[in-house]
Motif scaffolding. Structure first.
Motif, PDB file in Angstrom:
ATOM      1  N   GLY A  89       0.810  -1.211   0.000  1.00  0.00           N
ATOM      2  CA  GLY A  89       0.000   0.000   0.000  1.00  0.00           C
ATOM      3  C   GLY A  89       0.844   1.263   0.000  1.00  0.00           C
ATOM      4  N   SER A  90       0.196   2.387   0.240  1.00  0.00           N
ATOM      5  CA  SER A  90       0.877   3.685   0.237  1.00  0.00           C
ATOM      6  C   SER A  90       1.252   4.141   1.636  1.00  0.00           C
ATOM      7  CB  SER A  90      -0.030   4.732  -0.415  1.00  0.00           C
ATOM      8  OG  SER A  90      -1.259   4.837   0.278  1.00  0.00           O
ATOM      9  N   LEU A  91       1.160   3.222   2.624  1.00  0.00           N
ATOM     10  CA  LEU A  91       1.437   3.601   4.002  1.00  0.00           C
ATOM     11  C   LEU A  91       2.901   3.991   4.203  1.00  0.00           C
ATOM     12  CD1 LEU A  91      -0.257   3.838   6.564  1.00  0.00           C
ATOM     13  CD2 LEU A  91       0.552   1.580   7.243  1.00  0.00           C
ATOM     14  N   VAL A  92       3.788   3.396   3.407  1.00  0.00           N
ATOM     15  CA  VAL A  92       5.207   3.741   3.518  1.00  0.00           C
ATOM     16  C   VAL A  92       5.413   5.212   3.179  1.00  0.00           C
ATOM     17  CG1 VAL A  92       7.522   3.304   2.638  1.00  0.00           C
ATOM     18  CG2 VAL A  92       5.952   1.393   3.005  1.00  0.00           C
ATOM     19  N   LEU A  93       4.816   5.647   2.081  1.00  0.00           N
ATOM     20  CA  LEU A  93       4.957   7.036   1.656  1.00  0.00           C
ATOM     21  C   LEU A  93       4.326   7.992   2.667  1.00  0.00           C
ATOM     22  CD1 LEU A  93       5.784   9.103  -0.489  1.00  0.00           C
ATOM     23  CD2 LEU A  93       3.587   8.688  -1.623  1.00  0.00           C
ATOM     24  N   ILE A  94       3.145   7.651   3.165  1.00  0.00           N
ATOM     25  CA  ILE A  94       2.460   8.510   4.128  1.00  0.00           C
ATOM     26  C   ILE A  94       3.266   8.600   5.425  1.00  0.00           C
ATOM     27  CG2 ILE A  94       0.347   8.838   5.454  1.00  0.00           C
ATOM     28  CD1 ILE A  94      -1.137   7.292   3.263  1.00  0.00           C
ATOM     29  N   SER A  95       3.788   7.457   5.878  1.00  0.00           N
ATOM     30  CA  SER A  95       4.576   7.442   7.114  1.00  0.00           C
ATOM     31  C   SER A  95       5.870   8.239   6.959  1.00  0.00           C
ATOM     32  CB  SER A  95       4.892   6.004   7.518  1.00  0.00           C
ATOM     33  OG  SER A  95       3.706   5.272   7.735  1.00  0.00           O
ATOM     34  N   LEU A  96       6.495   8.111   5.793  1.00  0.00           N
ATOM     35  CA  LEU A  96       7.705   8.886   5.522  1.00  0.00           C
ATOM     36  C   LEU A  96       7.394  10.380   5.526  1.00  0.00           C
ATOM     37  CD1 LEU A  96      10.677   9.065   4.686  1.00  0.00           C
ATOM     38  CD2 LEU A  96       9.957   8.731   2.310  1.00  0.00           C
ATOM     39  N   SER A  97       6.287  10.750   4.911  1.00  0.00           N
ATOM     40  CA  SER A  97       5.875  12.158   4.901  1.00  0.00           C
ATOM     41  C   SER A  97       5.584  12.660   6.312  1.00  0.00           C
ATOM     42  CB  SER A  97       4.636  12.340   4.016  1.00  0.00           C
ATOM     43  OG  SER A  97       4.865  11.879   2.703  1.00  0.00           O
ATOM     44  N   ALA A  98       4.947  11.830   7.136  1.00  0.00           N
ATOM     45  CA  ALA A  98       4.663  12.207   8.520  1.00  0.00           C
ATOM     46  C   ALA A  98       5.958  12.430   9.296  1.00  0.00           C
ATOM     47  CB  ALA A  98       3.819  11.123   9.190  1.00  0.00           C
ATOM     48  N   THR A  99       6.978  11.636   8.998  1.00  0.00           N
ATOM     49  CA  THR A  99       8.288  11.818   9.632  1.00  0.00           C
ATOM     50  C   THR A  99       8.869  13.183   9.298  1.00  0.00           C
ATOM     51  OG1 THR A  99       8.705   9.441   9.438  1.00  0.00           O
ATOM     52  CG2 THR A  99      10.604  10.855   9.866  1.00  0.00           C
ATOM     53  N   LEU A 100       8.838  13.534   8.013  1.00  0.00           N
ATOM     54  CA  LEU A 100       9.384  14.823   7.589  1.00  0.00           C
ATOM     55  C   LEU A 100       8.564  15.981   8.152  1.00  0.00           C
ATOM     56  CD1 LEU A 100      10.230  14.035   3.847  1.00  0.00           C
ATOM     57  CD2 LEU A 100      11.671  13.786   5.862  1.00  0.00           C
ATOM     58  N   ALA A 101       7.239  15.813   8.166  1.00  0.00           N
ATOM     59  CA  ALA A 101       6.362  16.871   8.672  1.00  0.00           C
ATOM     60  C   ALA A 101       6.595  17.114  10.164  1.00  0.00           C
ATOM     61  CB  ALA A 101       4.902  16.500   8.419  1.00  0.00           C
ATOM     62  N   GLY A 102       6.659  16.048  10.942  1.00  0.00           N
ATOM     63  CA  GLY A 102       6.912  16.190  12.370  1.00  0.00           C
ATOM     64  C   GLY A 102       8.290  16.768  12.653  1.00  0.00           C
ATOM     65  N   SER A 103       9.262  16.419  11.815  1.00  0.00           N
ATOM     66  CA  SER A 103      10.612  16.963  11.986  1.00  0.00           C
ATOM     67  C   SER A 103      10.623  18.470  11.781  1.00  0.00           C
ATOM     68  CB  SER A 103      11.570  16.293  10.996  1.00  0.00           C
ATOM     69  OG  SER A 103      11.620  14.896  11.196  1.00  0.00           O
ATOM     70  N   VAL A 104       9.836  18.946  10.821  1.00  0.00           N
ATOM     71  CA  VAL A 104       9.780  20.375  10.535  1.00  0.00           C
ATOM     72  C   VAL A 104       9.129  21.140  11.689  1.00  0.00           C
ATOM     73  CG1 VAL A 104       8.769  22.111   9.004  1.00  0.00           C
ATOM     74  CG2 VAL A 104       9.826  20.083   8.054  1.00  0.00           C
ATOM     75  N   PHE A 105       8.178  20.513  12.377  1.00  0.00           N
ATOM     76  CA  PHE A 105       7.496  21.187  13.487  1.00  0.00           C
ATOM     77  C   PHE A 105       8.507  21.687  14.522  1.00  0.00           C
ATOM     78  CE2 PHE A 105       5.958  20.752  17.890  1.00  0.00           C
ATOM     79  CZ  PHE A 105       4.980  21.741  17.897  1.00  0.00           C
TER      80      PHE A 105
END
Length: 516
Positions: A418-434
Motif C-alpha cells: 500500500g501507500s502507508l510507507v509514503l504517508i509514514s515517511l511524509s509524517a516523519t518529515l512533517a513532524g521533523s519540521v514542526f
C-alpha cells in the motif's frame, strides 16, 4: 568519548532548557544549564571521578566538537553585510522605495511571505535574508518584529522541506538512500511533498494570517503594541547596533545589488560545491549538483563574495570611506554575536543528547516496542514522535536522520503493497519540521528572531500557538490518511480543522475586544 545509553534521562536536558527558557525568558543560561545537566548525567552514568570537573570538561568538549564554523562565518559575515548596507543608506532608501510601491499592511505581509517562499535553497539563508530585506517595510507599516519573525520562520523550513532543489532535499535523500527502499531518492522525496501536511498547512496559515490581518494569543498583543509604535523590544536594547547613522547618499541599488549578489553567489557556490563544474558527469545537472552539495561552506563563500561586492560598490564611490566600511563590518559582527552564541549552545545540547546520551536509541526502542501498532494509526504516531523529538532536540535533520531508517522498514512490514510507507515517511518529515520551526533551541528559530531583530523568547512565545494549531490540524490529517490513504480526503480534513480553529479564535478575539 564513548556513548552512554541514558534511556528516558536522555530527554531531560532539552526539557530543562526549554522549561527554563520559557519561564525565565533568558535563553543563554537556560541552554547552558541544559547542557551541563546532560553532561552530569553522562559523567555519573559512566562512573567517572571528579564529577564536577568532568561535567564541565565534557560540556565544552561537546561544544567544540559540534560547532559548524561555516555557519558561524556565514552568520557573522551576513551581519557585516546587513550593517554596511544600512550604513551606506541602502536600507533607508529601499524602505522609502518599497513603501511607495507596497500599499498597506496586507501587501507588506504578503510580500514578505512571497519572498520567503522564493528563497527556498536553504533555511539559514532564508531566515537572515528575508529579515534584512523586509524589515524596513514592515516597520513602516507598524508590523511587529514578532510577526515578521513568524512569517520568516514559517516560510523557511516548511518551504525548504517541499523544495526538490534545496539543501534539505539533499539531506532527506541521503537518509532515504540508506534504507535501500527506493529506486530514486529524488523521486521518493518529490512524492512526499503532497503528503507533508505540516509544511503545506504552515504556508496556508501564513497566507491566511497575512491576507486577513488577523492574530490571536501573544501575537495579538505584540501587534497591538506595534500599532502604538513599539514594533519590538530589540529596537530599544540594540539600537546602536541595529540602526547605524546612515549615509544620505544611499540608493535603493545599494541594498538590492549586494542582496542579489548574495543570492547569485549562493546558487553558484552550491552548484560548484555539488560538482556541477567538476570532473564527474553524474553531477552535471542542476538537480544532481544541488542534491550533492553541502550548504554551509557554500553559504560562507557567498556571504564573503557579497560583502566584497558591497565594498566595491560603496568605497570607490565615496559613499563610505575604507575606515567606515571596516568599522561597519566589525559592528555587524558584534550584532550577530548573541545569535551565534545561541547557535553554539543549541548545537551543544543537541550533541549531548544525540552523541553522548543516545536519545536516538531510546526513541528507536519506543517505536520497536509497539509491535502491535495498528497500521492506520502509524502515520499519526510517527508524526507525534517526530514532533516530540524535533522539538526536544531542536533539529529537523537529526530527527529524520533518526526516524527514517526506523519508519520505512516498519511501514513496509505493516503495509508492504500500500501507500502507508509514503504517508509514514511524509509524517516523519512533517513532524521533523514542526520542531525545527518552533523549538526554542532550533537554529532556524534563533536565526528568524535574529533576522527580524526580534527578542528570541518573544518570537518563540508568539508563534507557538500558530504552530500548534497547524500541528494539531496535521495530526487529524494523518489519522484520516492512515485509514483512508486518500490525499484529498486527509489533507481536506486537516485544512478544515485549521480553518475552523482560526474562525473560532477570531470570534473569541472579537468578542473580548468588543466587551472591553
Amino acid at each position: 568519548m564513548d556513548p552512554y545509553n541514558a534511556g528516558a534521562l536522555s530527554l531531560l536536558p532539552p526539557i530543562i532548557a526549554i522549561t527554563l527558557a520559557l519561564w525565565t525568558k533568558e535563553v543563554f543560561s537556560s541552554l547552558m544549564i541544559g547542557i551541563l545537566s546532560g553532561s552530569l548525567i553522562y559523567t555519573v552514568g559512566m562512573g567517572q571521578d571528579f564529577v564536577i570537573v568532568r561535567t564541565i570538561e565534557t560540556a565544552f568538549a561537546v561544544m567544540v566538537k559540534k560547532v559548524d564554523f561555516n555557519i558561524i562565518i556565514f552568520c557573522t559575515l551576513l551581519g557585516s553585510l546587513v550593517y554596511v548596507i544600512s550604513l551606506a543608506g541602502g536600507t533607508r532608501a529601499y524602505g522609502k522605495w518599497a513603501t511607495r510601491r507596497i500599499k498597506g499592511k496586507t501587501s507588506a505581509l504578503l510580500s514578505t511571505s512571497a519572498l520567503g517562499a522564493f528563497i527556498f535553497i536553504d533555511d539559514y539563508f532564508n531566515c537572515l535574508t528575508v529579515g534584512t530585506v523586509m524589515r524596513p517595510v514592515t516597520d513602516s507599516y507598524k508590523i511587529s518584529r514578532a510577526k515578521l519573525a513568524y512569517i520568516i520562520d514559517a516560510t523557511a523550513a516548511p518551504i525548504c522541506i517541499i523544495a526538490p532543489i534545496s539543501s534539505w532535499a539533499a539531506a532527506v535523500g541521503s537518509n532515504l538512500k540508506s534504507t535501500g527502499a527506493f529506486e530514486s531518492d529524488l523521486a521518493a522525496f518529490v512524492a512526499t511533498i503532497p503528503w507533508n501536511f505540516y509544511a503545506l498547512l504552515s504556508i496556508i496559515m501564513v497566507v491566511l494570517i497575512s491576507a486577513c490581518n488577523f492574530d490571536f494569543g501573544p501575537m495579538r498583543k505584540a501587534e497591538l503594541r506595534a500599532q502604538a509604535g513599539d514594533v519590538g523590544e530589540s529596537d530599544k536594547k540594540d539600537d546602536e547596533h541595529r540602526q547605524p547613522e546612515a549615509s544620505m547618499r544611499g540608493h535603493v541599488l545599494d541594498m538590492l545589488i549586494p542582496i542579489a549578489a548574495l543570492i547569485v553567489f549562493a546558487i553558484m557556490a552550491l552548484l560548484f560545491n555539488g560538482g556541477y563544474w567538476g570532473s564527474d558527469p553524474a553531477y552535471h545537472t542542476l538537480a544532481a549538483a544541488f542534491g550533492n552539495c553541502t550548504a554551509a561552506p557554500a553559504l560562507a563563500i557567498a556571504s564573503f563574495a557579497a560583502l566584497l561586492v558591497a565594498f566595491l560598490q560603496f568605497v570607490p564611490r565615496g559613499v563610505l570611506s575604507l575606515k567606515a566600511f571596516m568599522d561597519g563590518c566589525m559592528q555587524g559582527m558584534k550584532a550577530m554575536m548573541p545569535a551565534n552564541t545561541i547557535l553554539v549552545l543549541a548545537w551543544a545540547i543537541s550533541g549531548v543528547c544525540r552523541d553522548l546520551l543516545q536519545t536516538p536509541v531510546f526513541v528507536k526502542s519506543l517505536v520497536e516496542a509497539d509491535g502491535g501498532l495498528t497500521g492506520g494509526l502509524l502515520p499519526a504516531v510517527i508524526f507525534i514522535l517526530a514532533c516530540f523529538l524535533s522539538f526536544s532536540t531542536g533539529t529537523a535533520w537529526g530527527t529524520f536522520g533518526i526516524l527514517i531508517p526506523i519508519v520505512v522498514p516498519v511501514a513496509q512490514v505493516i503495509d508492504p503493497n500500500g501507500s502507508l510507507v509514503l504517508i509514514s515517511l511524509s509524517a516523519t518529515l512533517a513532524g521533523s519540521v514542526f520542531g525545527d520551526h518552533c523549538s526554542p533551541i532550533s537554529d532556524t528559530t534563533i536565526l528568524s528572531s535574529a533576522g527580524a531583530a526580534c527578542t528570541h523568547i518573544e518570537h518563540v512565545s508568539t508563534q507557538m500557538p500558530y504552530a500548534c494549531v497547524v500541528a494539531v490540524s496535521s495530526l487529524v490529517g494523518y489519522i484520516v490518511a492512515g485509514f483512508s490513504q486518500s490525499l484529498p480526503v486527509s489533507f481536506g480534513a486537516g485544512l478544515v480543522v485549521m480553518v475552523l480553529t482560526l474562525l473560532y479564535f477570531r470570534s473569541r478575539v472579537r468578542s473580548r475586544e468588543a466587551a472591553a
